[in-house]
Design an enzyme around this catalytic site. Sequence first.
Site, PDB file in Angstrom:
ATOM      1  N   HIS A 130       6.267  88.333  84.650  1.00  0.00           N
ATOM      2  CA  HIS A 130       6.287  87.456  85.600  1.00  0.00           C
ATOM      3  C   HIS A 130       6.452  85.943  85.170  1.00  0.00           C
ATOM      4  CE1 HIS A 130       4.113  90.603  87.459  1.00  0.00           C
ATOM      5  NE2 HIS A 130       4.516  90.293  88.682  1.00  0.00           N
ATOM      6  N   GLN A 163      11.790  87.953  93.668  1.00  0.00           N
ATOM      7  CA  GLN A 163      10.573  87.526  93.524  1.00  0.00           C
ATOM      8  C   GLN A 163      10.007  86.863  92.497  1.00  0.00           C
ATOM      9  OE1 GLN A 163       6.865  90.259  94.564  1.00  0.00           O
ATOM     10  NE2 GLN A 163       7.572  89.355  96.629  1.00  0.00           N
ATOM     11  N   PHE A 164      10.365  87.068  91.364  1.00  0.00           N
ATOM     12  CA  PHE A 164      10.094  86.596  90.001  1.00  0.00           C
ATOM     13  C   PHE A 164      11.385  86.742  89.122  1.00  0.00           C
ATOM     14  CE2 PHE A 164       5.879  87.423  91.066  1.00  0.00           C
ATOM     15  CZ  PHE A 164       5.078  86.345  90.730  1.00  0.00           C
ATOM     16  N   ALA A 165      11.936  85.888  88.439  1.00  0.00           N
ATOM     17  CA  ALA A 165      13.049  85.957  87.651  1.00  0.00           C
ATOM     18  C   ALA A 165      12.962  87.195  86.682  1.00  0.00           C
ATOM     19  CB  ALA A 165      13.343  84.877  86.721  1.00  0.00           C
ATOM     20  N   GLU A 183      16.214  95.180  93.843  1.00  0.00           N
ATOM     21  CA  GLU A 183      16.812  93.976  93.397  1.00  0.00           C
ATOM     22  C   GLU A 183      18.283  94.106  93.590  1.00  0.00           C
ATOM     23  OE1 GLU A 183      12.823  93.269  92.899  1.00  0.00           O
ATOM     24  OE2 GLU A 183      14.335  94.846  92.126  1.00  0.00           O
ATOM     25  N   GLU A 199      12.149  90.076  99.324  1.00  0.00           N
ATOM     26  CA  GLU A 199      10.861  90.658  99.375  1.00  0.00           C
ATOM     27  C   GLU A 199       9.664  89.721  99.940  1.00  0.00           C
ATOM     28  OE1 GLU A 199      10.509  92.350  95.320  1.00  0.00           O
ATOM     29  OE2 GLU A 199      12.212  93.282  95.496  1.00  0.00           O
TER      30      GLU A 199
END
Length: 339
Positions: free
Chosen positions: A126, A79-81, A57, A26
């Site tokens: 986040h 983009q974030f875990a 995802e 993304e």
Amino acid sequence: MNMIQAINSAMDVMMARDPNVIVMGEDVGYFGGVFRATAGLQAKYGKTRVFDTPITEIGIIGVAVGMGAYGLRPVPEIQFADYIYPALDQLVSEAARLRYRSAGEFISPITVRSPFGGGIFGGQTHSQSPEGIFTHISGIKTVIPSTPYDAKGLLIASIEDNDPTIFFEPKRIYNGPFHGHYDRPAKTWAAHPGGEVPAGYYRVDLGKAAVVRPGNDVTILCYGTMVHVVTSTIDELGPEFGGLDAEIIDLRTLVPLDIEAIEASVKKTGRCLIVHEATRTGGFGAELATLVQERCFYHLEAPIERVTGFDTPYPHSLEWAYFPGPVRIGTALKKLLKD
């Protein structure tokens, strides 16, 4: 370079060396990623090798698994875990098992990059540290760098590896390590520009820990941001202990784990402290403690101690109390060294 620049350089080097390396995710293309880790790559290598994906995802990882099976080496970014959970089925049921299930006919050489951990005021969605989940999955490697040099070398090694790798990037130190108080918000820190990183190709082999600081009194096992937290804490608390000769080990990769380095250190010091940001129950520190107990029991002079995040949902308003810092690390060290 700081860590962001080193990660960008690793992908640049590998894309230049291997036309099968693909970057996807993304906003990774024209925008260059939310943290700018992929900046300039699409302009250099084109939209067929660096491309944006929909916000899905499971689709990102599913497509990456298919690409890997047919000979490409995808580097998908989540983009974030915190957003990786919808992709767990593809990672667990497909990527991790493909080589074994096909008796080696197919492989899954994908490297899933993702920022993880707190410290940037990102809130509950986040800031999580889910590395313990992936260390439990047979067939997936889990890598967490703590320096720009290691970030580039480990990412290159991960991309070259034929097995799926989760590459967690501690975003709290994206722009360089910090000095001062690691139990206070980022606005009170003084940023460091980063570290020396070669411009070209090199690799840091997976499964090799680094001795950040040698010592004889206690072994401290840590990774990612906690390497800097621990080092800062030892510098701060040293005089209180009359000089603290701590051996700090940066694990760098959780799977494969350099158990030989851990065993050698604990047998030398006789004491072991484990520090990680993730929640305590089921955290990777529990596995480390068990391994140390199994291999070093007769050398231990005190019970193994852990300093971790708390067993709560990520506490946005109290994240600086949640993080391990000098107070809690100091308390654990006093228990370890009281004899």
